[in-house]
Design a protein around this motif. Structure first.
Motif, short mmCIF file in Angstrom:
data_model
loop_
_atom_site.label_atom_id
_atom_site.label_comp_id
_atom_site.label_asym_id
_atom_site.label_seq_id
_atom_site.Cartn_x
_atom_site.Cartn_y
_atom_site.Cartn_z
N SER A 40 4.31 9.85 0.71
CA SER A 40 3.94 11.26 0.56
C SER A 40 3.93 11.89 1.95
CB SER A 40 2.57 11.40 -0.11
OG SER A 40 1.56 10.80 0.66
N ALA A 41 4.11 13.21 2.00
CA ALA A 41 4.17 13.92 3.27
C ALA A 41 3.06 14.95 3.34
CB ALA A 41 5.53 14.61 3.44
N ALA A 42 2.57 15.21 4.56
CA ALA A 42 1.53 16.21 4.77
C ALA A 42 1.79 16.91 6.10
CB ALA A 42 0.14 15.57 4.79
N ALA A 43 1.60 18.24 6.12
CA ALA A 43 1.80 19.04 7.32
C ALA A 43 0.45 19.62 7.75
CB ALA A 43 2.80 20.17 7.06
N ASN A 103 0.82 -1.22 0.00
CA ASN A 103 0.00 0.00 0.00
C ASN A 103 0.85 1.25 0.00
OD1 ASN A 103 -1.32 -2.33 1.31
ND2 ASN A 103 -3.10 -0.99 1.36
N ASP A 104 0.28 2.34 -0.53
CA ASP A 104 0.91 3.65 -0.43
C ASP A 104 0.84 4.14 1.01
OD1 ASP A 104 1.47 3.67 -3.11
OD2 ASP A 104 -0.29 4.83 -3.67
N VAL A 105 1.76 5.03 1.37
CA VAL A 105 1.89 5.48 2.75
C VAL A 105 1.98 7.00 2.77
CG1 VAL A 105 3.25 5.37 4.86
CG2 VAL A 105 3.09 3.36 3.38
N LYS A 106 1.23 7.62 3.69
CA LYS A 106 1.30 9.06 3.88
C LYS A 106 1.81 9.37 5.28
CE LYS A 106 -2.47 11.56 4.27
NZ LYS A 106 -3.68 12.37 3.97
N VAL A 149 0.21 6.74 7.88
CA VAL A 149 -1.07 6.23 7.40
C VAL A 149 -0.80 5.24 6.26
CG1 VAL A 149 -3.36 6.80 6.54
CG2 VAL A 149 -2.12 8.44 7.99
N ILE A 150 -1.11 3.97 6.51
CA ILE A 150 -1.04 2.94 5.45
C ILE A 150 -2.37 3.01 4.71
CG2 ILE A 150 -0.67 0.52 4.95
CD1 ILE A 150 0.71 0.28 7.68
N LEU A 151 -2.37 3.60 3.55
CA LEU A 151 -3.59 3.95 2.85
C LEU A 151 -4.29 2.73 2.26
CD1 LEU A 151 -2.32 7.12 0.99
CD2 LEU A 151 -3.82 7.07 2.96
N ASP A 152 -5.60 2.76 2.34
CA ASP A 152 -6.40 1.76 1.62
C ASP A 152 -6.19 1.95 0.12
OD1 ASP A 152 -8.55 -0.19 1.23
OD2 ASP A 152 -9.70 1.52 0.55
N GLU A 153 -6.20 0.88 -0.63
CA GLU A 153 -5.87 0.95 -2.07
C GLU A 153 -6.83 1.87 -2.81
OE1 GLU A 153 -5.77 -2.96 -3.61
OE2 GLU A 153 -4.00 -3.57 -2.47
N ASP A 154 -8.13 1.80 -2.54
CA ASP A 154 -9.08 2.66 -3.23
C ASP A 154 -8.94 4.11 -2.79
OD1 ASP A 154 -10.12 0.57 -4.63
OD2 ASP A 154 -11.72 0.15 -3.19
N TYR A 155 -8.61 4.33 -1.51
CA TYR A 155 -8.46 5.70 -1.03
C TYR A 155 -7.23 6.36 -1.64
CZ TYR A 155 -8.66 9.61 2.24
OH TYR A 155 -8.77 10.86 2.79
N ILE A 176 10.25 10.50 6.40
CA ILE A 176 10.35 9.93 5.05
C ILE A 176 11.80 9.75 4.64
CG2 ILE A 176 9.96 10.42 2.61
CD1 ILE A 176 7.28 11.50 3.26
N ARG A 177 12.62 10.74 4.92
CA ARG A 177 14.03 10.65 4.55
C ARG A 177 14.72 9.50 5.26
NH1 ARG A 177 14.88 15.47 5.06
NH2 ARG A 177 15.61 15.56 7.22
N PHE A 178 14.42 9.30 6.55
CA PHE A 178 15.03 8.19 7.29
C PHE A 178 14.54 6.85 6.74
CE2 PHE A 178 14.99 4.99 10.60
CZ PHE A 178 16.29 5.05 11.08
#
Length: 263
Positions: free
Chosen positions: A227-230, A178-181, A255-261, A211-213
């Motif tokens: 991806s990063a969010a502030a 999954n994608d991660v935010k 956040v381990i994103l749901d595939e559809d989200y 993210i860098r680490f």
């Protein structure tokens, strides 16, 4: 010498006043037609009425007042029990679509539950359940890392004591497609330094440091998945009225994103 009488020539047609009156009426009619053409139709009501005619529900129960060109063919179809109305097919198709969507949502729920269990098992096996909490939201599975685990107050450099925990989290993310935010959060106390003029910069810098680490420490973790969010202090989890609540709000969420989200 006799005087000749001049006979007035009678003009044929309607009187002049009637012509003027007719012109005035015509102009008034044109004026109101112009006003009507410039008026706006209520689009919502118009579409609702049009949709009611498209459904053709009323015509399923009442005979048509228009005579059929081939009444014998129509009667034969009715005798054979054949229905020419397409509404039943439309309703059946909508039911099938609703069932498919329900099955899809159920499958997604099961996938998220399975993902959450996998994350909780990983945290338990690595003795992280008392340090990192895992919850499930509509976005996916959220790992919450408190500030004291990773950073000094007002700083964005990862502590050496927190690196082992992040390394284990990176191993978890490697095994999940999954994608991660990465989200950075702060409390509502203002900060104003040369490096971080506000909490926005601080929360963004902390998300970027994580993210860098993770990418440097885990070669198999693809950077395009991250991806990063502030969010600064805009999404508190507790009121900023005590030191304990302030600490809860100063956090980084993975956040381990749901595939559809994520799509």
């Amino acid at each position: 010498m006799k005087l000749r009488r001049r006979h007035r020539q009678r003009t044929k047609g309607s009187p002049k006043w009637m012509t003027t009156y007719a012109d005035m009426i015509t102009l008034i009619l044109v004026f109101f037609i112009l006003l009507f053409s410039m008026s706006q139709i209520n689009q919502v009501k118009f579409e609702a009425v049009a949709e009611s005619f498209r459904n053709q529900m009323i015509f399923d129960f009442y005979p048509s007042p228009v005579e059929n060109d081939n009444p014998t063919n129509q009667s034969k179809l009715e005798e054979n029990g054949e229905d020419t109305n397409e509404n039943d097919e439309r309703i059946e198709g909508s039911d099938v679509q609703a069932d498919a969507e329900g099955e899809k949502e159920k499958s997604e729920e099961e996938d998220l539950d399975e993902l959450l269990k996998e994350v909780e098992d990983f945290l338990a096996n690595n003795e992280l359940q008392d340090i990192i909490s895992a919850t499930r939201t509509e976005q996916g599975v959220v790992l919450v890392l408190q500030e004291k685990l990773l950073f000094e107050t007002g700083e964005a450099d990862i502590l050496s004591s927190g690196e082992p925990f992040l390394s284990k989290v990176g191993s978890l993310l490697e095994s999940i497609p999954n994608d991660v935010k990465i989200e950075g959060h702060t409390d509502n106390r203002p900060i104003s330094t040369v490096e971080y003029p506000s909490n926005w910069e601080l929360s963004g810098a902390r998300a970027g440091s994580v993210i860098r680490f993770l990418t440097n420490d885990n070669d198999d973790l693809q950077s395009e998945r991250l991806s990063a969010a502030a969010y600064a202090d805009t999404r508190p989890v507790a009121p900023n009225d005590s030191e304990e609540n302030l600490q809860e709000n100063r956090r980084v969420e993975i956040v381990i994103l749901d595939e559809d989200y994520s799509s």
